[in-house]
Design a protein around this motif. Structure first.
Motif, PDB file in Angstrom:
ATOM      1  N   CYS A 132      40.173  38.154   5.755  1.00 32.36           N
ATOM      2  CA  CYS A 132      41.111  38.852   6.630  1.00 32.36           C
ATOM      3  C   CYS A 132      42.032  39.756   5.802  1.00 32.36           C
ATOM      4  O   CYS A 132      42.642  39.298   4.839  1.00 32.36           O
ATOM      5  CB  CYS A 132      41.945  37.838   7.397  1.00 32.36           C
TER       6      CYS A 132
ATOM      7  N   ARG B 210      42.268  41.274  14.329  1.00 36.33           N
ATOM      8  CA  ARG B 210      40.940  41.843  14.561  1.00 36.33           C
ATOM      9  C   ARG B 210      40.796  43.072  13.675  1.00 36.33           C
ATOM     10  O   ARG B 210      41.694  43.886  13.597  1.00 36.33           O
ATOM     11  CB  ARG B 210      40.771  42.209  16.032  1.00 36.33           C
TER      12      ARG B 210
ATOM     13  N   LYS C 109      42.982  38.142  23.194  1.00 37.74           N
ATOM     14  CA  LYS C 109      41.986  37.252  23.782  1.00 37.74           C
ATOM     15  C   LYS C 109      42.293  37.028  25.256  1.00 37.74           C
ATOM     16  O   LYS C 109      41.424  36.665  26.028  1.00 37.74           O
ATOM     17  CB  LYS C 109      41.956  35.918  23.053  1.00 37.74           C
TER      18      LYS C 109
ATOM     19  N   ASN D 127      44.476  35.448  13.971  1.00 32.18           N
ATOM     20  CA  ASN D 127      43.946  36.160  15.141  1.00 32.18           C
ATOM     21  C   ASN D 127      43.909  37.674  14.973  1.00 32.18           C
ATOM     22  O   ASN D 127      43.807  38.399  15.961  1.00 32.18           O
ATOM     23  CB  ASN D 127      44.703  35.797  16.414  1.00 32.18           C
TER      24      ASN D 127
ATOM     25  N   ILE E 198      32.918  39.292  15.861  1.00 33.38           N
ATOM     26  CA  ILE E 198      33.092  39.424  17.310  1.00 33.38           C
ATOM     27  C   ILE E 198      31.845  40.055  17.895  1.00 33.38           C
ATOM     28  O   ILE E 198      31.236  39.535  18.803  1.00 33.38           O
ATOM     29  CB  ILE E 198      34.309  40.304  17.653  1.00 33.38           C
TER      30      ILE E 198
ATOM     31  N   VAL F 191      37.171  38.708  13.705  1.00 29.76           N
ATOM     32  CA  VAL F 191      38.451  38.120  14.084  1.00 29.76           C
ATOM     33  C   VAL F 191      38.772  37.013  13.086  1.00 29.76           C
ATOM     34  O   VAL F 191      37.887  36.268  12.661  1.00 29.76           O
ATOM     35  CB  VAL F 191      38.430  37.582  15.538  1.00 29.76           C
TER      36      VAL F 191
END
Length: 137
Positions: free
Chosen positions: A120, A108, A17, A106, A131, A101
């Protein structure tokens, strides 16, 4: 009236980021590195493609690629010399696939890996957000 801008094709969003200078007092100054600028730096300097190959991959002209690449290099140089934070921001780009994300770890990723719903693949959290989606103007 200027020509309509074509979307620049991005293979994958940056894996970060932002970056902050280490050992310097935090301030509110930052440089915004667009996704297409990140992609130009990655293709030219990391993947060692020439500008013609990289421009074809991004779906833009070689001259446009050269302008994007030059802008990216200047922004990175400004951030290093003036100890500014670099923030990755969405620009004028599109992707072949949707990317996500995880708001917990965090990570991706582009393919959610849960059998019942989107989550995730790293931490199995369901707290994810898109995203970029495939979008055309």
């Amino acid at each position: 009236m200027p020509r309509r801008r074509r979307l620049r094709k991005i293979v994958a969003p940056p894996g970060f980021k932002g970056y902050k200078p280490y050992g310097h007092r935090p301030n509110n100054r930052s440089v915004e590195l667009l996704y297409e600028e990140y992609e130009a730096i990655k293709l030219a300097d990391y993947d060692l493609m020439n500008q013609l190959e990289a421009s074809k991959l991004m779906g833009i002209s070689r001259a446009t690629f050269a302008r994007i690449y030059e802008t990216a290099r200047r922004k990175i140089a400004e951030a290093l010399v003036e100890t500014k934070e670099i923030r990755a921001v969405y620009g004028h780009a599109h992707m072949d696939e949707s990317w996500y994300v995880c708001n917990r770890c965090n990570a991706r990723f582009n393919l959610p890996d849960c059998s019942t719903s989107d989550c995730c693949p790293m931490c199995q959290s369901k707290n994810i957000e898109t995203i970029i989606t495939n979008k055309e103007e």
